[in-house]
Design an enzyme around this catalytic site. Structure first.
Site, PDB file in Angstrom:
ATOM      1  N   ASP A  78       2.838  -6.477   3.261  1.00 36.75           N
ATOM      2  CA  ASP A  78       2.390  -5.392   4.267  1.00 36.75           C
ATOM      3  C   ASP A  78       2.984  -5.789   5.469  1.00 36.75           C
ATOM      4  O   ASP A  78       2.161  -5.240   6.596  1.00 36.75           O
ATOM      5  CB  ASP A  78       1.115  -5.063   4.027  1.00 36.75           C
ATOM      6  CG  ASP A  78       0.762  -3.823   4.745  1.00 36.75           C
ATOM      7  OD1 ASP A  78       1.534  -3.118   5.319  1.00 36.75           O
ATOM      8  OD2 ASP A  78      -0.612  -3.774   5.239  1.00 36.75           O
ATOM      9  N   ASP A  95       6.152   0.303   6.593  1.00 37.39           N
ATOM     10  CA  ASP A  95       4.545   0.368   6.678  1.00 37.39           C
ATOM     11  C   ASP A  95       4.106   1.445   5.679  1.00 37.39           C
ATOM     12  O   ASP A  95       3.867   2.640   6.067  1.00 37.39           O
ATOM     13  CB  ASP A  95       3.911   0.253   8.054  1.00 37.39           C
ATOM     14  CG  ASP A  95       2.563   0.188   7.874  1.00 37.39           C
ATOM     15  OD1 ASP A  95       2.031  -0.328   6.966  1.00 37.39           O
ATOM     16  OD2 ASP A  95       1.710   0.624   8.889  1.00 37.39           O
ATOM     17  N   HIS A 146       0.686  -1.344  -0.034  1.00 39.07           N
ATOM     18  CA  HIS A 146       0.071  -0.114  -0.094  1.00 39.07           C
ATOM     19  C   HIS A 146       0.633   1.324   0.091  1.00 39.07           C
ATOM     20  O   HIS A 146       1.783   1.218   0.888  1.00 39.07           O
ATOM     21  CB  HIS A 146      -1.058   0.036   1.315  1.00 39.07           C
ATOM     22  CG  HIS A 146      -0.457   0.088   2.705  1.00 39.07           C
ATOM     23  ND1 HIS A 146      -0.082   1.382   3.137  1.00 39.07           N
ATOM     24  CD2 HIS A 146      -0.212  -0.984   3.381  1.00 39.07           C
ATOM     25  CE1 HIS A 146       0.111   1.141   4.171  1.00 39.07           C
ATOM     26  NE2 HIS A 146       0.118  -0.417   4.587  1.00 39.07           N
ATOM     27  N   HIS A 160       3.498   2.648  12.316  1.00 41.61           N
ATOM     28  CA  HIS A 160       2.697   3.810  12.836  1.00 41.61           C
ATOM     29  C   HIS A 160       3.406   5.106  13.716  1.00 41.61           C
ATOM     30  O   HIS A 160       2.668   5.753  14.078  1.00 41.61           O
ATOM     31  CB  HIS A 160       1.167   3.436  13.272  1.00 41.61           C
ATOM     32  CG  HIS A 160       0.611   2.778  12.500  1.00 41.61           C
ATOM     33  ND1 HIS A 160      -0.719   2.102  12.848  1.00 41.61           N
ATOM     34  CD2 HIS A 160       0.702   2.277  11.062  1.00 41.61           C
ATOM     35  CE1 HIS A 160      -1.360   1.286  11.944  1.00 41.61           C
ATOM     36  NE2 HIS A 160      -0.466   1.204  10.911  1.00 41.61           N
ATOM     37  N   GLU A 203      -4.797   1.931   2.517  1.00 42.22           N
ATOM     38  CA  GLU A 203      -5.108   0.805   3.439  1.00 42.22           C
ATOM     39  C   GLU A 203      -5.038   1.373   4.855  1.00 42.22           C
ATOM     40  O   GLU A 203      -5.716   0.753   5.561  1.00 42.22           O
ATOM     41  CB  GLU A 203      -3.813   0.067   3.281  1.00 42.22           C
ATOM     42  CG  GLU A 203      -3.684  -1.204   3.790  1.00 42.22           C
ATOM     43  CD  GLU A 203      -3.364  -1.486   5.380  1.00 42.22           C
ATOM     44  OE1 GLU A 203      -3.864  -2.246   6.121  1.00 42.22           O
ATOM     45  OE2 GLU A 203      -2.975  -0.306   5.784  1.00 42.22           O
ATOM     46  N   GLU A 204      -4.465   2.484   5.282  1.00 42.80           N
ATOM     47  CA  GLU A 204      -4.348   2.727   6.694  1.00 42.80           C
ATOM     48  C   GLU A 204      -5.537   3.350   7.378  1.00 42.80           C
ATOM     49  O   GLU A 204      -5.826   2.888   8.480  1.00 42.80           O
ATOM     50  CB  GLU A 204      -3.329   3.756   7.033  1.00 42.80           C
ATOM     51  CG  GLU A 204      -1.651   3.200   6.499  1.00 42.80           C
ATOM     52  CD  GLU A 204      -1.440   2.098   7.458  1.00 42.80           C
ATOM     53  OE1 GLU A 204      -2.095   1.672   8.417  1.00 42.80           O
ATOM     54  OE2 GLU A 204      -0.304   1.860   7.397  1.00 42.80           O
TER      55      GLU A 204
HETATM   56 ZN    ZN Z   1       0.565  -1.385   6.339  1.00 38.96          ZN
END
Ligand code: ZN
Length: 463
Positions: free
Chosen positions: A360, A298, A286, A430, A332-333
């Site tokens: 991912d 990520d 993503h 994140h 995606e997030e």
């Molecule tokens: Zn991800």
């Protein structure tokens, strides 16, 4: 014993003439995968592409200017990789903005102030402009939140959910799965009992000062309250001070907002199949990332690995029998709209989607693949294990795909995911330290080798 002999002998005769050709196939596949591996590990572009993506477009949250710029960057990278066709697939995405840097501090019983490392959870509402200052109460689990809520204790308070990711899990993704519902459901559960704010112990396996964001959700029938994450170090301090009754109030202030949806895109690069062009193999990651970070693990890693699959196949001169698509999924997030748009288009275009493979879980040392297939189809995958084991893929588990490719199972595709080592992912996930420098070049490239190998095999033999 004797009765079995003729059958065994017959079986032996049947398989005998096939043996040399099977061995030849395996040899030629092994040689081709070896060639791609050498190429990726010495001339591969994945690491430099990751630098370009992370440094050129950090904070690629859906709807942001950097997300739009990342669409253009990866479109060009796919062209450079040698894709036959590169195109953009439109999708509308949510546009959440964090606003001014969040503030949080404790006012202690002795009047002193203690600043806390916090960030708003993704999709959170802001606080009133002046912020919220209220007593804070700790709950260890969602069940305890319900119990205290039913007693009327949470009304007018800020709820601090302090459930840590459990160290006893060996697989960190299992630990994340065990803890993540607190982040998703906590704010509305707290609001249901009259809480005025919510603060979550960051979902991380290590102790430091980085708060990790991540999406939260709201029950539309309940008031929306601001939801923060607090770093693991500060969560520990807060627990201790609450136990010692040293805390008077917690102040939290944020100006986040959900704006109207905006148009965005999945970015798709394709090598058309030479024999079965209507059979589609999807490999992707993503493109969007959280706004606090560069989105390197990520999921810049998955993006550049998928582009590398295209480059490596082209460089090796492979003319795949089936069509291979590298897809950079958007959103995606905090919405999953890109994955949904891709599957919705797949349901209508009359093509046969045979595999959706995602990366991912970060660009760490590859361990194997999770495959959402059973029985003979799963065996077909594991028959390739010996070809990819030399590059690290020794773990082949029945499982599923990443959240972008999962919707493809509705159109009959088998979905799967690259499974790397899980021990460090949740140090970066994140958080502001998810930067290019925290990706190891060799580990990233080895992931691309295994993905290219598997995609090559599926493109040649089908499923
Ligand atoms: Zn991800």
């Amino acid at each position: 014993m004797t009765r079995l002999l003729p059958r065994l002998f017959y079986g032996f005769l049947l398989t005998l003439p096939l043996l040399p050709s099977i061995a030849k196939c395996q040899d030629s596949d092994s040689a081709l995968i070896h060639q791609m591996s050498d190429d990726i590990l010495t001339r591969g572009m994945a690491y430099e592409n990751l630098r370009t993506l992370c440094k050129g477009t950090p904070a690629r949250l859906s709807g942001s200017a950097n997300a739009a710029k990342a669409v253009e960057i990866t479109r060009q990278l796919l062209l450079d990789a040698g894709a036959d066709t590169v195109y953009l697939q439109p999708c509308m995405v949510p546009h959440w903005v964090r606003g001014a840097k969040e503030q949080a501090y404790l006012t202690m019983a002795d009047g002193k102030k203690l600043i806390l490392h916090v960030c708003a959870l993704g999709n959170s509402v802001g606080t009133p402009a002046a912020g919220i200052n209220a007593p804070v109460i700790e709950v260890r689990t969602l069940a305890e939140l319900d119990t205290l809520g039913a007693q009327g204790i949470l009304k007018g308070k800020i709820v601090f959910l302090s459930y840590p990711m459990q160290q006893t899990f060996v697989n960190n993704f299992a630990a994340y799965g065990d803890a993540v519902m607190g982040r998703v459901l906590g704010p509305s559960k707290a609001a249901k009992y009259g809480a005025v704010g919510f603060i979550l112990r960051t979902l991380s396996m290590s102790d430091n000062d980085y708060p990790h964001t991540g999406v939260t959700g709201y029950d539309s029938t309940l008031p929306k309250i601001a939801a923060f994450a607090i770093s693991t170090n500060d969560a520990g301090k807060l627990s201790t001070y609450l136990r010692l009754r040293k805390v008077s109030t917690l102040f939290m202030k944020a100006s986040c907002q959900m704006l109207a949806d905006v148009p965005s895109y999945n970015v798709i690069g394709e090598i058309r199949g030479s024999e079965h062009p209507e059979e589609i193999i999807t490999v992707g990651g993503h493109l969007d990332s959280w706004d606090l970070a560069e989105g390197a693990q990520d999921d810049g890693a998955g993006v550049v690995q998928s582009i590398e699959v295209i480059r490596a196949l082209k460089a090796a001169g492979v003319k795949p029998a089936r069509t291979i698509r590298a897809v950079m999924f958007m959103n995606e997030e905090n919405g999953g709209r890109g994955g949904e748009a891709y599957a919705a288009a797949a349901a209508k275009d009359g093509k046969k989607y045979i595999l959706g493979l995602e990366s991912d879980y970060g660009g760490f040392t590859p361990r194997g693949f999770s495959i959402g297939a059973k029985g003979a189809q799963f065996k077909k995958f594991t028959a390739w294990k010996s070809l990819l084991e030399p590059y690290g893929a020794s773990l082949w588990v029945m499982g599923g795909g990443g959240s972008d490719v999962d919707p493809l199972s509705k159109v009959g595709a088998i979905v799967g995911e690259l499974v790397p080592d899980s021990q460090r992912y949740f140090e970066y996930h994140h958080a502001a330290n998810d930067v290019f420098e925290n990706v190891n070049r060799r580990e990233l490239l080895l992931g691309a080798v295994n993905m290219a190998g598997l995609i090559y095999l599926v493109s040649k033999y089908g499923i």
